[in-house]
Design a protein around this motif. Sequence first.
Motif, PDB file in Angstrom:
ATOM      1  N   MET A 104       0.815  -1.220   0.000  1.00  0.00           N
ATOM      2  CA  MET A 104       0.000   0.000   0.000  1.00  0.00           C
ATOM      3  C   MET A 104       0.852   1.276   0.000  1.00  0.00           C
ATOM      4  SD  MET A 104      -3.043   0.698   2.741  1.00  0.00           S
ATOM      5  CE  MET A 104      -1.963   1.083   4.119  1.00  0.00           C
ATOM      6  N   HIS A 150     -12.562  -5.691  -2.557  1.00  0.00           N
ATOM      7  CA  HIS A 150     -11.942  -4.884  -1.496  1.00  0.00           C
ATOM      8  C   HIS A 150     -12.855  -4.696  -0.285  1.00  0.00           C
ATOM      9  CE1 HIS A 150      -8.329  -1.956  -1.378  1.00  0.00           C
ATOM     10  NE2 HIS A 150      -8.668  -2.244  -0.156  1.00  0.00           N
ATOM     11  N   ASN A 155     -12.581  -7.270   4.108  1.00  0.00           N
ATOM     12  CA  ASN A 155     -13.475  -6.416   4.911  1.00  0.00           C
ATOM     13  C   ASN A 155     -14.925  -6.895   4.871  1.00  0.00           C
ATOM     14  OD1 ASN A 155     -11.400  -4.478   5.655  1.00  0.00           O
ATOM     15  ND2 ASN A 155     -11.444  -3.840   3.519  1.00  0.00           N
ATOM     16  N   TYR A 186      -4.592  -7.866   7.596  1.00  0.00           N
ATOM     17  CA  TYR A 186      -3.829  -6.646   7.323  1.00  0.00           C
ATOM     18  C   TYR A 186      -3.643  -5.812   8.581  1.00  0.00           C
ATOM     19  CZ  TYR A 186      -8.213  -3.820   6.727  1.00  0.00           C
ATOM     20  OH  TYR A 186      -9.407  -3.169   6.885  1.00  0.00           O
ATOM     21  N   ALA A 211      -1.155  -2.361  13.424  1.00  0.00           N
ATOM     22  CA  ALA A 211      -2.125  -1.259  13.502  1.00  0.00           C
ATOM     23  C   ALA A 211      -1.589  -0.007  12.799  1.00  0.00           C
ATOM     24  CB  ALA A 211      -2.515  -0.971  14.947  1.00  0.00           C
ATOM     25  N   LYS A 233       6.993   3.352  17.778  1.00  0.00           N
ATOM     26  CA  LYS A 233       7.733   4.596  17.456  1.00  0.00           C
ATOM     27  C   LYS A 233       6.989   5.847  17.894  1.00  0.00           C
ATOM     28  CE  LYS A 233       7.623   3.450  13.195  1.00  0.00           C
ATOM     29  NZ  LYS A 233       7.946   3.163  11.859  1.00  0.00           N
ATOM     30  N   ARG A 240       4.553   7.299   8.752  1.00  0.00           N
ATOM     31  CA  ARG A 240       3.232   7.468   8.135  1.00  0.00           C
ATOM     32  C   ARG A 240       2.434   8.564   8.827  1.00  0.00           C
ATOM     33  NH1 ARG A 240       1.518   1.399   6.615  1.00  0.00           N
ATOM     34  NH2 ARG A 240      -0.572   2.089   7.167  1.00  0.00           N
ATOM     35  N   ALA A 258       7.263  -3.619  17.679  1.00  0.00           N
ATOM     36  CA  ALA A 258       6.747  -3.947  16.335  1.00  0.00           C
ATOM     37  C   ALA A 258       6.793  -5.460  16.100  1.00  0.00           C
ATOM     38  CB  ALA A 258       7.581  -3.227  15.271  1.00  0.00           C
ATOM     39  N   VAL A 307       2.378  -7.461   5.974  1.00  0.00           N
ATOM     40  CA  VAL A 307       3.213  -6.471   6.644  1.00  0.00           C
ATOM     41  C   VAL A 307       3.460  -5.298   5.700  1.00  0.00           C
ATOM     42  CG1 VAL A 307       5.433  -6.115   7.751  1.00  0.00           C
ATOM     43  CG2 VAL A 307       4.351  -8.333   7.857  1.00  0.00           C
ATOM     44  N   GLY A 308       3.300  -4.102   6.233  1.00  0.00           N
ATOM     45  CA  GLY A 308       3.501  -2.910   5.409  1.00  0.00           C
ATOM     46  C   GLY A 308       4.879  -2.308   5.636  1.00  0.00           C
ATOM     47  N   THR A 336       8.133  -0.059   4.926  1.00  0.00           N
ATOM     48  CA  THR A 336       8.521   1.137   4.161  1.00  0.00           C
ATOM     49  C   THR A 336      10.042   1.296   4.115  1.00  0.00           C
ATOM     50  OG1 THR A 336       8.212   2.497   6.135  1.00  0.00           O
ATOM     51  CG2 THR A 336       6.367   2.415   4.600  1.00  0.00           C
ATOM     52  N   HIS A 341      12.538  -3.121   7.784  1.00  0.00           N
ATOM     53  CA  HIS A 341      11.249  -3.627   8.268  1.00  0.00           C
ATOM     54  C   HIS A 341      11.040  -5.080   7.838  1.00  0.00           C
ATOM     55  CE1 HIS A 341       9.379   0.700   8.511  1.00  0.00           C
ATOM     56  NE2 HIS A 341      10.196   0.445   9.514  1.00  0.00           N
ATOM     57  N   SER A 383      13.215  -7.363  10.001  1.00  0.00           N
ATOM     58  CA  SER A 383      12.641  -7.389  11.349  1.00  0.00           C
ATOM     59  C   SER A 383      11.394  -8.284  11.384  1.00  0.00           C
ATOM     60  CB  SER A 383      12.320  -5.940  11.745  1.00  0.00           C
ATOM     61  OG  SER A 383      11.309  -5.876  12.672  1.00  0.00           O
TER      62      SER A 383
HETATM   63  N1  NAP Z   1      -7.863  -4.815   2.609  1.00  0.00           N
HETATM   64  C1  NAP Z   1      -7.758  -3.631   3.131  1.00  0.00           C
HETATM   65  O1  NAP Z   1      -8.737  -2.877   3.251  1.00  0.00           O
HETATM   66  C2  NAP Z   1      -6.407  -3.170   3.603  1.00  0.00           C
HETATM   67  C3  NAP Z   1      -6.287  -2.040   4.427  1.00  0.00           C
HETATM   68  C4  NAP Z   1      -5.019  -1.676   4.865  1.00  0.00           C
HETATM   69  C5  NAP Z   1      -3.908  -2.419   4.482  1.00  0.00           C
HETATM   70  N2  NAP Z   1      -4.051  -3.507   3.659  1.00  0.00           N
HETATM   71  C6  NAP Z   1      -2.882  -4.310   3.214  1.00  0.00           C
HETATM   72  O2  NAP Z   1      -2.104  -4.642   4.334  1.00  0.00           O
HETATM   73  C7  NAP Z   1      -0.782  -4.153   4.172  1.00  0.00           C
HETATM   74  C8  NAP Z   1      -0.215  -3.804   5.504  1.00  0.00           C
HETATM   75  O3  NAP Z   1      -0.986  -2.788   6.117  1.00  0.00           O
HETATM   76  P1  NAP Z   1      -0.276  -1.742   7.045  1.00  0.00           P
HETATM   77  O4  NAP Z   1       0.821  -1.085   6.279  1.00  0.00           O
HETATM   78  O5  NAP Z   1      -1.317  -0.903   7.658  1.00  0.00           O
HETATM   79  O6  NAP Z   1       0.379  -2.760   8.105  1.00  0.00           O
HETATM   80  P2  NAP Z   1       1.182  -2.644   9.427  1.00  0.00           P
HETATM   81  O7  NAP Z   1       2.216  -3.697   9.298  1.00  0.00           O
HETATM   82  O8  NAP Z   1       0.245  -2.671  10.571  1.00  0.00           O
HETATM   83  O9  NAP Z   1       1.851  -1.188   9.454  1.00  0.00           O
HETATM   84  C9  NAP Z   1       2.974  -0.932   8.685  1.00  0.00           C
HETATM   85  C10 NAP Z   1       3.705   0.269   9.253  1.00  0.00           C
HETATM   86  O10 NAP Z   1       4.291  -0.085  10.497  1.00  0.00           O
HETATM   87  C11 NAP Z   1       5.617   0.393  10.536  1.00  0.00           C
HETATM   88  N3  NAP Z   1       6.534  -0.753  10.579  1.00  0.00           N
HETATM   89  C12 NAP Z   1       6.509  -1.861   9.822  1.00  0.00           C
HETATM   90  N4  NAP Z   1       7.496  -2.694  10.188  1.00  0.00           N
HETATM   91  C13 NAP Z   1       8.159  -2.081  11.199  1.00  0.00           C
HETATM   92  C14 NAP Z   1       9.261  -2.456  11.995  1.00  0.00           C
HETATM   93  N5  NAP Z   1       9.886  -3.603  11.845  1.00  0.00           N
HETATM   94  N6  NAP Z   1       9.684  -1.583  12.940  1.00  0.00           N
HETATM   95  C15 NAP Z   1       9.040  -0.415  13.121  1.00  0.00           C
HETATM   96  N7  NAP Z   1       7.987  -0.004  12.389  1.00  0.00           N
HETATM   97  C16 NAP Z   1       7.548  -0.844  11.448  1.00  0.00           C
HETATM   98  C17 NAP Z   1       5.835   1.228   9.295  1.00  0.00           C
HETATM   99  O11 NAP Z   1       5.528   2.558   9.638  1.00  0.00           O
HETATM  100  P3  NAP Z   1       6.342   3.781   8.989  1.00  0.00           P
HETATM  101  O12 NAP Z   1       6.141   3.695   7.524  1.00  0.00           O
HETATM  102  O13 NAP Z   1       5.655   4.939   9.624  1.00  0.00           O
HETATM  103  O14 NAP Z   1       7.782   3.618   9.395  1.00  0.00           O
HETATM  104  C18 NAP Z   1       4.830   0.678   8.331  1.00  0.00           C
HETATM  105  O15 NAP Z   1       4.401   1.625   7.397  1.00  0.00           O
HETATM  106  C19 NAP Z   1      -0.911  -3.000   3.172  1.00  0.00           C
HETATM  107  O16 NAP Z   1       0.307  -2.717   2.515  1.00  0.00           O
HETATM  108  C20 NAP Z   1      -1.948  -3.562   2.250  1.00  0.00           C
HETATM  109  O17 NAP Z   1      -1.343  -4.485   1.350  1.00  0.00           O
HETATM  110  C21 NAP Z   1      -5.282  -3.898   3.247  1.00  0.00           C
END
Ligand code: NAP
Length: 328
Positions: free
Chosen positions: A21, A129, A160, A213, A217, A224, A236, A271, A289-290, A292, A296, A299
């Motif tokens: 994303m 979606h 969803n 997903y 959170a 952080k 973000r 995390a 996992v999202g 950036t 990450h 980890s």
């Molecule tokens: N179906 C849906 O409606 C829906 C909705 C949302 C997401 N998704 C999918 O789910 C994926 C993941 O969602 P999400 O990005 O919200 O997931 P998440 O893993 O909860 O959050 C990712 C964020 O956490 C931080 N992060 C990740 N790994 C880290 C680490 N090792 N140490 C510290 N911070 C870390 C980063 O923040 P920073 O960038 O701020 O550093 C990253 O942007 C999306 O890319 C998408 O493919 C689907």
Amino acid sequence: MNYKKLGRTGLQVSTLCLGTMSFGRWIDEKTSNAILQQALEHGINFIDTANFYGKGQDAEQPVGTGECEEILGRALKGRRHDVVLATKVGLAMGYGPNQSGLSRVHIMHQAEESLRRLQTDYIDLYQVHRFDPRTPLEETLRALDDLVRQGKVRYIGCSNFAAWQIAKSYAISETRNLEKFVSVQPQYSLLVRDIEAELLPFCQSENVGVIVYSPMARGMLSGKYKSSDDVPEESRAFHGERNLYKLFTPNNFRLVERLRPVAEESGLTVAQFALAWVLSNPQITSAIVGATKTGHVSSAVEAGQYTFSNELKEKVNQVLHDHTGGKE
Ligand SMILES: NC(=O)c1ccc[n+]([C@@H]2O[C@H](COP(=O)([O-])OP(=O)(O)OC[C@H]3O[C@@H](n4cnc5c(N)ncnc54)[C@H](OP(=O)(O)O)[C@@H]3O)[C@@H](O)[C@H]2O)c1
């Protein structure tokens, strides 16, 4: 890397799925490629995207512009068959009345558009979606079934959906002999656990794959953030993600501080702890996992190898119980 079967299919997916994303939205193509490369090197074979992902998400009235799929299409040239590629349809791709939702017209058009942007002739997992109350489910399922029969899509999934919505779709698929959703994609983390009540029991009973997903959170559980006034640059929150700010409540900040020592005692960052907790639920097929930053990915891979003991689960339950004062 660990792999699991996606629900009742024969498809093996890594228990870590790379979420994209942020590709083309908060991170440029070069960084996106480096993250993808690292994920593949670690054995992650599962990639989640959507037609909607890209810059348009941050517009006043969000409309997808497809950058993320385009980046993936270029990056996966020559190695398309090494990955299980999941994309989605349903969110707005234009302002017109037929440029969103799950009508036959929109699904058929967007499937072709996704194939073009992804530079592939098949999508492994095509997910709707979110539920579209304006379109009869049978119309949606028939369109998806046609895509499978045409060889453009291998499996179909939903995201969803409430338990009743997927149960209703199963009844239609069964009586009309149409493809069934093989997976659901809901949100799940230490902060958002509502799927435990209805959706997970349904998925267990019907052997539906569960790809979750935002296991951290959206970064709220990354450790952080200590308050909404003090956010690291390039995070973000710094970019102003609206859905993340909704989680910036005093209660959630307090919970992260309660979890921090438990994570540290386990030798994990907050995390990693949040991710390992999600993966410790045997019903979860894969956590998206999202990342950036390339760091990450490594980890997350470390967290994926962590064995979360029953004793530790009890400890977390106690922290959550104390945090809510015993109220669910
Ligand atoms: N179906 C849906 O409606 C829906 C909705 C949302 C997401 N998704 C999918 O789910 C994926 C993941 O969602 P999400 O990005 O919200 O997931 P998440 O893993 O909860 O959050 C990712 C964020 O956490 C931080 N992060 C990740 N790994 C880290 C680490 N090792 N140490 C510290 N911070 C870390 C980063 O923040 P920073 O960038 O701020 O550093 C990253 O942007 C999306 O890319 C998408 O493919 C689907």
